[in-house]
Design a protein around this motif. Structure first.
Motif, PDB file in Angstrom:
ATOM      1  N   ALA A   1       0.872  -1.180   0.000  1.00 42.91           N
ATOM      2  CA  ALA A   1       0.000   0.000   0.000  1.00 42.91           C
ATOM      3  C   ALA A   1       0.905   1.224   0.000  1.00 42.91           C
ATOM      4  O   ALA A   1       2.024   1.179   0.536  1.00 42.91           O
ATOM      5  CB  ALA A   1      -0.912   0.007   1.225  1.00 42.91           C
ATOM      6  N   THR A   2       0.463   2.308  -0.611  1.00 44.31           N
ATOM      7  CA  THR A   2       1.278   3.514  -0.663  1.00 44.31           C
ATOM      8  C   THR A   2       0.492   4.724  -0.177  1.00 44.31           C
ATOM      9  O   THR A   2      -0.742   4.757  -0.232  1.00 44.31           O
ATOM     10  CB  THR A   2       1.781   3.802  -2.093  1.00 44.31           C
ATOM     11  N   ALA A   3       1.230   5.707   0.314  1.00 41.63           N
ATOM     12  CA  ALA A   3       0.686   7.019   0.659  1.00 41.63           C
ATOM     13  C   ALA A   3       1.684   8.046   0.167  1.00 41.63           C
ATOM     14  O   ALA A   3       2.898   7.799   0.158  1.00 41.63           O
ATOM     15  CB  ALA A   3       0.474   7.156   2.171  1.00 41.63           C
ATOM     16  N   ASN A   4       1.182   9.184  -0.273  1.00 45.56           N
ATOM     17  CA  ASN A   4       2.026  10.243  -0.820  1.00 45.56           C
ATOM     18  C   ASN A   4       1.726  11.555  -0.115  1.00 45.56           C
ATOM     19  O   ASN A   4       0.593  11.789   0.310  1.00 45.56           O
ATOM     20  CB  ASN A   4       1.758  10.423  -2.320  1.00 45.56           C
ATOM     21  N   GLN A   5       2.744  12.397  -0.037  1.00 45.92           N
ATOM     22  CA  GLN A   5       2.568  13.726   0.541  1.00 45.92           C
ATOM     23  C   GLN A   5       3.553  14.658  -0.163  1.00 45.92           C
ATOM     24  O   GLN A   5       4.664  14.256  -0.508  1.00 45.92           O
ATOM     25  CB  GLN A   5       2.836  13.697   2.045  1.00 45.92           C
ATOM     26  N   ILE A   6       3.124  15.890  -0.379  1.00 45.33           N
ATOM     27  CA  ILE A   6       3.988  16.920  -0.956  1.00 45.33           C
ATOM     28  C   ILE A   6       4.438  17.851   0.171  1.00 45.33           C
ATOM     29  O   ILE A   6       3.614  18.326   0.953  1.00 45.33           O
ATOM     30  CB  ILE A   6       3.244  17.740  -2.035  1.00 45.33           C
ATOM     31  N   TYR A   7       5.731  18.086   0.244  1.00 39.38           N
ATOM     32  CA  TYR A   7       6.309  19.012   1.215  1.00 39.38           C
ATOM     33  C   TYR A   7       7.009  20.115   0.421  1.00 39.38           C
ATOM     34  O   TYR A   7       7.798  19.817  -0.476  1.00 39.38           O
ATOM     35  CB  TYR A   7       7.308  18.299   2.128  1.00 39.38           C
TER      36      TYR A   7
END
Length: 176
Positions: free
Chosen positions: A154-160
């Motif tokens: 499973a994956t999760a993404n976030q932009i910083y």
């Protein structure tokens, strides 16, 4: 039965057909995770679970003579994989960046693997420590993408966002 994730559609699971006995069969199930339902006509469990936990589901089959048998099935419902937002410090060209640590992922199946893309030139990401460090070499605003993958893929993404300011210079001059 397949594991599930809170607020994610559960993959439809079909309870095996009974054998033996006589006549037709009647199926009942109880103890399902909230949000999941059992269709006795198709023997399918479906829906979207709304609560974490390990659920034991007794499925009972009765034939036309009233003979019954019960088999217990288990569904584990986990939390979704999440990578929290965070405001990162600005940097300045030519000056060591104040090391920032990306938040640890939560939920999912553990065994997290992190990767980052679009880092400002001169900065690097250490996936073991989740730290961004280095000395930026080019000004601009950078949307750094961080992706985490858990043991179940499973994956999760976030932009910083990292803003790198230009180096301030005041040239010297010979004054008369």
């Amino acid at each position: 039965l397949a594991n599930g994730t809170v607020n994610t559609p559960y993959p439809i699971q079909t309870i095996p057909a009974a054998t033996g006995g006589s006549g037709s069969y009647t199926y009942t199930a109880s103890g399902l995770p909230p949000g999941l339902t059992f269709d006795p006509a198709t023997r399918q469990i479906s829906g979207t679970p709304t609560q974490t936990g390990t659920f034991t589901i007794p499925v009972q089959v009765a034939d036309t003579e009233g003979n019954t048998i019960t088999t217990n099935y288990t569904i584990v419902v986990g939390s979704p994989l999440v990578l929290a937002a965070k405001t990162l410090a600005d940097g300045t060209v030519g000056t060591a960046y104040a090391t920032e640590t990306i938040p640890a992922a939560t939920g999912g199946a553990g065994g997290y693997v992190y990767e980052a893309t679009n880092l400002p030139p001169g900065l690097s990401f250490n996936p073991a420590t989740r730290q961004i460090s280095g000395t930026p070499t080019q000004s601009g605003s950078y949307n750094v993408g961080v992706k985490v993958t858990d043991a179940n893929n499973a994956t999760a993404n976030q932009i910083y966002v990292i803003k790198v300011n230009g180096e301030l210079n005041l040239p010297s001059a010979t004054l008369p």
